[in-house]
Each structure stands twice: as structure tokens, then as C-alpha cells.
Design a protein around this motif. Structure first.
Motif, mmCIF file in Angstrom:
data_model
loop_
_atom_site.group_PDB
_atom_site.id
_atom_site.type_symbol
_atom_site.label_atom_id
_atom_site.label_comp_id
_atom_site.label_asym_id
_atom_site.label_seq_id
_atom_site.Cartn_x
_atom_site.Cartn_y
_atom_site.Cartn_z
ATOM 1 N N SER A 24 0.818 -1.210 0.000
ATOM 2 C CA SER A 24 0.000 0.000 0.000
ATOM 3 C C SER A 24 0.851 1.259 0.000
ATOM 4 C CB SER A 24 -0.940 0.006 1.215
ATOM 5 O OG SER A 24 -0.170 -0.068 2.405
ATOM 6 N N HIS A 25 2.044 1.181 0.552
ATOM 7 C CA HIS A 25 2.942 2.332 0.571
ATOM 8 C C HIS A 25 4.213 1.956 -0.187
ATOM 9 C CE1 HIS A 25 0.378 3.086 4.153
ATOM 10 N NE2 HIS A 25 0.398 4.317 3.678
ATOM 11 N N SER A 26 4.281 2.345 -1.436
ATOM 12 C CA SER A 26 5.410 1.950 -2.267
ATOM 13 C C SER A 26 6.710 2.588 -1.819
ATOM 14 C CB SER A 26 5.123 2.319 -3.729
ATOM 15 O OG SER A 26 4.909 3.723 -3.854
ATOM 16 N N MET A 27 6.640 3.695 -1.084
ATOM 17 C CA MET A 27 7.857 4.382 -0.666
ATOM 18 C C MET A 27 8.476 3.770 0.580
ATOM 19 S SD MET A 27 7.425 8.460 -1.273
ATOM 20 C CE MET A 27 8.999 8.646 -0.463
ATOM 21 N N LEU A 384 3.081 2.045 14.386
ATOM 22 C CA LEU A 384 3.441 3.384 14.833
ATOM 23 C C LEU A 384 4.823 3.785 14.333
ATOM 24 C CD1 LEU A 384 2.433 5.756 16.505
ATOM 25 C CD2 LEU A 384 3.552 4.748 18.503
ATOM 26 N N ALA A 385 5.724 2.772 14.193
ATOM 27 C CA ALA A 385 7.063 3.072 13.684
ATOM 28 C C ALA A 385 6.996 3.576 12.251
ATOM 29 C CB ALA A 385 7.937 1.818 13.750
ATOM 30 N N GLY A 386 6.019 3.074 11.480
ATOM 31 C CA GLY A 386 5.879 3.531 10.092
ATOM 32 C C GLY A 386 4.929 4.696 9.923
ATOM 33 N N ALA A 387 4.442 5.253 11.062
ATOM 34 C CA ALA A 387 3.453 6.327 10.960
ATOM 35 C C ALA A 387 4.023 7.579 10.305
ATOM 36 C CB ALA A 387 2.914 6.664 12.356
ATOM 37 N N VAL A 388 5.221 7.966 10.750
ATOM 38 C CA VAL A 388 5.810 9.192 10.211
ATOM 39 C C VAL A 388 6.159 9.020 8.740
ATOM 40 C CG1 VAL A 388 7.724 10.814 10.434
ATOM 41 C CG2 VAL A 388 6.678 9.833 12.480
ATOM 42 N N SER A 389 6.759 7.889 8.377
ATOM 43 C CA SER A 389 7.160 7.678 6.986
ATOM 44 C C SER A 389 5.962 7.529 6.071
ATOM 45 C CB SER A 389 8.048 6.441 6.881
ATOM 46 O OG SER A 389 7.356 5.301 7.330
ATOM 47 N N ALA A 390 4.807 7.131 6.613
ATOM 48 C CA ALA A 390 3.625 6.976 5.769
ATOM 49 C C ALA A 390 3.138 8.305 5.217
ATOM 50 C CB ALA A 390 2.497 6.303 6.561
ATOM 51 N N GLN A 391 3.481 9.410 5.878
ATOM 52 C CA GLN A 391 3.071 10.730 5.399
ATOM 53 C C GLN A 391 4.097 11.359 4.480
ATOM 54 O OE1 GLN A 391 -0.177 10.836 5.687
ATOM 55 N NE2 GLN A 391 -0.084 12.967 6.330
ATOM 56 N N ALA A 392 5.151 10.633 4.129
ATOM 57 C CA ALA A 392 6.182 11.200 3.259
ATOM 58 C C ALA A 392 5.605 11.586 1.909
ATOM 59 C CB ALA A 392 7.323 10.201 3.087
ATOM 60 N N ASN A 393 4.684 10.778 1.369
ATOM 61 C CA ASN A 393 4.077 11.098 0.073
ATOM 62 C C ASN A 393 3.374 12.444 0.114
ATOM 63 O OD1 ASN A 393 4.865 8.826 -1.377
ATOM 64 N ND2 ASN A 393 3.155 7.612 -0.584
ATOM 65 N N PHE A 394 2.629 12.677 1.208
ATOM 66 C CA PHE A 394 1.903 13.941 1.322
ATOM 67 C C PHE A 394 2.854 15.124 1.374
ATOM 68 C CE2 PHE A 394 0.378 17.284 4.194
ATOM 69 C CZ PHE A 394 -0.715 17.737 3.469
ATOM 70 N N PHE A 395 3.924 15.015 2.164
ATOM 71 C CA PHE A 395 4.830 16.152 2.309
ATOM 72 C C PHE A 395 5.667 16.374 1.047
ATOM 73 C CE2 PHE A 395 4.168 15.432 6.944
ATOM 74 C CZ PHE A 395 3.709 16.700 7.238
ATOM 75 N N ILE A 396 5.978 15.307 0.314
ATOM 76 C CA ILE A 396 6.646 15.495 -0.980
ATOM 77 C C ILE A 396 5.739 16.275 -1.922
ATOM 78 C CG2 ILE A 396 7.433 14.286 -3.057
ATOM 79 C CD1 ILE A 396 8.612 12.147 -1.279
ATOM 80 N N THR A 397 4.465 15.875 -1.969
ATOM 81 C CA THR A 397 3.511 16.596 -2.815
ATOM 82 C C THR A 397 3.332 18.028 -2.349
ATOM 83 O OG1 THR A 397 2.357 14.484 -3.099
ATOM 84 C CG2 THR A 397 1.220 16.466 -3.835
ATOM 85 N N TYR A 398 3.318 18.225 -1.029
ATOM 86 C CA TYR A 398 3.178 19.575 -0.483
ATOM 87 C C TYR A 398 4.344 20.461 -0.903
ATOM 88 C CZ TYR A 398 3.294 23.351 2.939
ATOM 89 O OH TYR A 398 3.366 24.580 3.535
ATOM 90 N N ILE A 399 5.566 19.934 -0.816
ATOM 91 C CA ILE A 399 6.742 20.719 -1.194
ATOM 92 C C ILE A 399 6.724 21.023 -2.688
ATOM 93 C CG2 ILE A 399 9.255 20.597 -1.441
ATOM 94 C CD1 ILE A 399 9.327 19.162 1.246
ATOM 95 N N LEU A 400 6.354 20.021 -3.514
ATOM 96 C CA LEU A 400 6.290 20.261 -4.952
ATOM 97 C C LEU A 400 5.208 21.279 -5.293
ATOM 98 C CD1 LEU A 400 6.717 16.647 -6.390
ATOM 99 C CD2 LEU A 400 8.339 18.538 -6.532
#
Length: 613
Positions: A24-27, A384-400
Motif C-alpha cells: 500500500s505504501h510503495s515508498m 506506529l514506527a511507520g506512521a511518520v514515513s507513511a506521510q512522506a508522500n503527502f509532504f513530498i507533494t506539499y513541497i512540490l
């Protein structure tokens, strides 16, 4: 380089992570979530964390030292500015003998600063005079417009002289009569006997030397600290005259009101942020609301809704926040525009950190794991360990999104163009036909860029794949703002580097958040030794922050006696000391004492970039 060359291969080459069984999370295969629990590869992340932290602190120290030297040098280069000879005095006692406050100012500083004191300018409650001046200026512009219309028709073959006079002479005469009446009222209210009745407990006091002004501005003048309160005067063009009318004892209530208003705005802003994260988590919406599956019937609509649309909506809401915060900072009673924008800068930054970063994290990745954690309680730490990394897609899109659309809008300036169009075609028609510029909105630019730095620091170890997007963001921002600062925005005030302590503080917050996040992740990854070893790193960063407050910050808040004396000696050697100090107090004439003259429209405080000369 650390993230891409070291951390990315370490994360991707691990064969025991979570991402192999989760598609579900390719990243996830590029993040720390791909590292197995208890893996010794986590020591590589710890070593990179230490390197990035210490290197960041070294760069901050180096930059703070360099900007401090530039500040001292710049203060020497602009040593002829009137604010270096002038202080602002508030809470001036009333003189019962002379029924005024001005005499108390002259007596007090002549007695306690006999060798440095020169003159003073008391302030008056001249709101009625300023209103009359605005009315007179408006009527003067109308007379000029009628005169221009008369000149055009005079040279036109379609009109006769009689038509011109019948149309304009009556209206022009009425305006001139009204203007003459206003000028008489203004001169009457500006006389000394009328002004004495409206004196305020505020004055600008000028000194013969910078040494005298620095000494008076940075010392307690009276045994009662609530009387004779002194501070450095801002630049004349930087003064917010309306805020000086506010009594000093009421400022604490203004600050409390602004704090409550900012808190309420922050709380209510959680609603659109949560809605945006709901759009980003479309898979969960489909589970709880089956009709949402109809989105899959339209090609590529699913990707647009979950990827690009949330960032666009969030950036749209964020665009209006800085302007709301700067309005609140105005109500707080700041005496200058620079202090108002510095205050608004901090308010906007903490607002963005609380709502955009933390709330996006909690309403997105953490809530995404709660459903699975309820059904599988034993897997809660791994989720919970993967909680922060799961939002990486959103923040990449936000920065772009912020980089591509934000910088494009910064160049095109559609908001200012629309505002100028509405102003020139509605209520502001014909007010100012000269080209004009706006100042750089520091209170909007600095917090948004600082938020990008914070996102990059927090995700530097967790998701190093985000860093190349951040580098592109900073490169675009550098190109855009170099052009904007040099060729578009006008400099309307000069703080001599006082924004840097804020930026330094924001970057330190980003480093500390990165370290605290890694403490939690090391613990959840069953590596308590790495987690405990990170705690001294946090303490070292806090100690570095305290050292910078002692070593650098006071020079940004004060003007040292040594530098003041050196600049005074330079002026003495050049023979310009007396001439510079004499013109200082004349620069702080309040608006209600402006001379009455409306031969031409009053020039704007913001000069055009290209002038006719």
C-alpha cells in the motif's frame, strides 16, 4: 549526499522490513520502515543523525558569526540615520505646574543626561487633524482631476470654451472653497495652544551622540520601572504612529487578546486540515463510505484527489493565514512595522508547525494505523514506527505544490494585480496613477521556507528520498526571490539582520524535532541503546541554543557602547557629528504637524522602482 548515498541504499537493501509485505505504501522500501526490528543497520541511521546534527550546528554557528559581523558593519555604514541618535520615551509623567508633559521631558533629560541630550519631540493626539489632512488631500486630487479634464477639453475641437466653463467652474470653485476651509481648520488645530491640550505621554528624544542615545535607550531611567520607559526609536518611515496613541499600560491586554485570537484561529484551522487529510486517505473513506468508490470509475481521478488536490487545498488556506496574523500583530501595539512583521513571522511559523506539520501527521498517518491496531494490538509498535514515513508522500507533494505553484504565483503576483485592478476601478479610482511597489512580505516568506526546512530535517533520516525534492524547492526559491528582492520588492525598512535570530531558532527547532523523532523510532524498532544514545544529542543541541543566546543574541537586541563610540569618533574625525545629530529630531515630526500644502498629491512612502528622473 548522506541521505542518498548512505541511507537510501541501507533502507532499500534490507530484506526483513515491513514494506515487502505491504504494497500500500510503495515508498516504504526507501524509508526507515523497511529496517527490521533490532537490526544493527539502525546504528548507521544513528551515525548519520549525529553527523547531520553536528554539521547543522556548525553551519548555524558559522552563519550566526558571519551575520553578526555584517550587522555591525552595516550599522557603521548607515551611521547617519536619525534613529541612531533618537530614543522613544513612554509613560512621561504630567507636570502639574506647567500643565504639560513636554517641559518634564526637557527637564528630566537635561538633568540626567546633561552632556548628551539635545532636543525632544512630544507626540499629540492628532487623529482629528490627520482626518482633516486626508480630506484636504482628497479634495486637492479632485481639483487636479478637474483641471486635467479642463485642459483636455480646452484643446479638443468637439467642445467650446463655454461648455468647459459650464461643466467645471462651479464644481471646482466649490472644491477650492472647501479646501480653503479645511486648511484654516488644520492651521488652527496645529497652533501651540491647541496642541498642548492633546499631549500624549510619548516623545522622541534626540541626543548629540550615538553613545548618549545608546546609554539612555538601554538603561532604567527611573526607580519606578513603569515610568520613563525608553527604547531605541525605529526608523522614521518605519514608525506606526497609530500604535503610539495606545496607552502603555493597555498593551498587556492587547497582547492577551491577540494570543487568544491566534489560538482560536489555530484551533479552527484544524477543520480544513483534517478534511484535507481525509481526502488524502481515500482508501479509508471507501471503507467507511462505500459510495466514494465511484471515484474509481473516472480514469486518473483517484490519483488527482489523493495526491495533488489535498496539497492545493492546504496551500490555498495557508495563503490567507499570514495576512490574518499580521493584522493581529498590528493590534498588539507594535511601535514599528518591522517589529510588527517580526512578531507576525513567529506567529505564522508556529501556526504552520502546529497545523500543517503536526496535525497533518496525526490526522493522516497515525489515524491511518488506528484501525489495524485495534484489530491487531500486538502489531501496534510496528504500525506506529511507520506512521511518520507513511506521510512522506503527502509532504513530498506539499513541497512540490508549494514550490511549483507557490513560486509561480510569487512571480506573477495575481493577488496584488487583482487588488490593484479593484482599487483603481472602484473606490480608489484615480487615487494614485504613479507606479508603486510593495515591500517583501517577510512574515509570509520566512515561515513557509522555514517549514520546508523543518520537514526536510525531520525526514532526512526517515525518508531520504524527500531530500532531492527539497533541494529543487530551495533552488527554485533562491532564483525567484533573488529576482523579487532585487527587481520587484521595495525596501521600506532596515532591521540590520534582526530576522536571522528567528531563522536560527526555527532551524534549531527542526533539528530537535528530528532528534526526538529518532528517539521514538529507535525505541519502536527495538534498539533502546540507540534511543538512549540520542538523548545526549538533544541535550547538546539545547546547550548550543543557550550558548548562542548568550554569545550572539544580545548584539542583535542592543547597540553596544563600544560600536556607538567608534561611530561617533569616525564622525568627529570627518567633522559631520553636529550636522547629523541636529537633523535627527526633525525626522520624527508626527503626521498631525505636517505642513499644509496641497500643490501636488502627497507622495507615497513606497517609491516606484523606475522614476522619471
Amino acid at each position: 549526499m548522506i541521505g542518498l548515498v548512505i541511507l537510501l541504499p541501507v533502507n532499500y537493501s534490507c530484506q526483513h522490513g515491513l514494506s515487502r509485505s505491504r504494497e500500500s505504501h510503495s515508498m516504504d522500501s526507501f524509508t526507515i520502515s523497511n529496517i527490521g526490528r533490532g537490526s544493527n543497520r539502525l546504528w548507521v541511521h544513528f551515525a548519520c543523525l549525529c553527523f547531520i546534527s553536528f554539521y547543522g550546528l556548525f553551519l548555524l554557528y558559522k552563519e550566526y558569526s558571519w551575520i553578526l559581523e555584517r550587522r555591525i558593519q552595516h550599522l557603521s555604514n548607515v551611521r547617519h540615520r536619525p534613529d541612531q541618535f533618537t530614543i522613544l520615551v513612554r509613560e512621561i509623567p504630567f507636570c502639574d505646574e506647567h500643565k504639560a508633559r513636554g517641559c518634564r521631558v526637557d527637564h528630566f533629560f537635561s538633568k540626567h543626561h546633561p552632556y548628551a541630550y539635545q532636543s525632544y519631540q512630544i507626540l499629540y493626539d492628532g487623529k482629528n487633524v490627520e482626518e482633516l489632512l486626508r480630506q484636504a488631500s482628497s479634495i486637492s486630487r479632485k481639483i487636479e482631476q478637474l483641471q486635467q479634464r479642463y485642459d483636455i477639453k480646452k484643446h479638443s475641437k468637439l467642445s467650446t470654451i463655454c461648455d468647459i466653463f459650464r461643466e467645471n467652474i462651479a464644481k471646482k470653485g466649490m472644491y477650492e472653497e472647501r479646501l480653503q476651509e479645511l486648511c484654516h481648520k488644520i492651521r488652527y488645530l496645529q497652533c501651540e495652544s491647541m496642541l498642548r491640550q492633546k499631549e500624549l505621554p510619548v516623545a522622541f528624544v534626540s541626543f548629540k551622540s550615538r553613545w548618549g542615545a545608546a546609554l539612555a535607550a538601554q538603561t532604567q531611567q527611573h526607580m519606578n520601572p513603569l515610568l520613563w520607559i525608553t527604547e531605541f526609536a525605529p526608523e522614521p518611515k518605519d514608525v506606526l504612529w497609530n500604535n503610539l496613541y495606545t496607552p502603555y499600560q493597555y498593551l498587556v491586554f492587547h497582547k492577551i487578546g491577540v494570543f487568544i485570537a491566534a489560538t482560536v484561529l489555530t484551533v479552527f484551522f484544524a477543520i480544513p486540515v483534517t478534511a484535507v487529510q481525509g481526502i488524502a486517505q481515500l482508501e479509508n473513506i471507501k471503507k467507511w463510505f462505500p459510495p466514494a468508490r465511484a471515484v474509481q470509475l473516472i480514469p486518473r481521478l483517484n490519483s488527482i484527489l489523493t495526491g495533488y488536490l489535498p496539497s492545493v487545498i492546504l496551500n490555498t488556506f495557508i495563503y490567507f493565514i499570514p495576512y490574518a496574523m499580521v493584522s493581529m500583530a498590528t493590534l498588539e501595539g507594535c511601535v514599528s512595522r518591522s517589529k510588527k512583521e517580526i512578531k507576525a513571522c513567529s506567529m505564522v511559523f508556529y501556526f504552520l508547525v502546529g497545523n500543517v506539520f503536526f496535525l497533518s501527521l496525526l490526522s493522516g498517518s497515525l489515524l491511518d494505523q488506528i484501525g489495524e491496531s485495534v484489530t491487531h494490538p500486538r502489531s501496534f509498535p510496528s504500525h506506529l514506527a511507520g506512521a511518520v514515513s507513511a506521510q512522506a508522500n503527502f509532504f513530498i507533494t506539499y513541497i512540490l505544490t508549494d514550490g511549483l505553484s507557490g513560486f509561480s504565483l510569487e512571480i506573477l503576483q495575481p493577488g496584488l494585480l487583482i487588488w490593484h485592478f479593484m482599487k483603481s476601478h472602484t473606490f480608489g479610482q484615480g487615487v494614485n496613477k504613479k507606479p508603486y511597489l510593495y515591500p517583501l512580505p517577510y512574515y509570509r516568506v520566512i515561515p513557509i521556507v522555514s517549514l520546508a526546512i523543518l520537514i526536510g530535517m525531520v525526514y532526512a533520516i526517515i525518508t531520504p528520498l524527500l531530500l532531492p525534492f527539497l533541494i529543487v524547492y530551495f533552488f527554485l526559491g533562491y532564483v525567484v526571490y533573488i529576482n523579487q528582492i532585487q527587481d520587484v520588492y521595495e525596501i521600506v525598512y532596515e532591521t540590520c539582520g534582526q530576522y536571522w535570530p528567528l531563522i536560527h531558532h526555527y532551524i534549531l527547532i527542526a533539528i530537535i524535532l528530528m532528534q526526538i523523532t529518532m528517539i521514538g523510532l529507535f525505541g519502536l524498532k527495538s534498539k533502546p541503546a540507540a534511543s538512549i544514545s540520542t538523548i545526549p544529542l538533544v541535550l547538546t543541541t539545547l546547550l548550543f541554543n543557550e550558548y548562542c543566546k548568550i554569545r550572539f543574541l544580545p548584539t542583535f537586541c542592543h547597540y553596544s557602547i563600544q560600536n556607538a563610540m567608534e561611530n561617533d569618533d569616525r564622525d568627529e574625525m570627518e567633522g559631520v557629528m553636529g550636522a547629523t545629530s541636529e537633523v535627527a529630531i526633525n525626522a520624527y515630526r508626527p503626521p498631525c504637524l505636517r505642513p499644509v500644502g496641497f500643490a501636488s498629491p502627497e507622495p507615497s512612502s513606497i517609491e516606484p522602482l523606475v522614476s522619471s528622473t
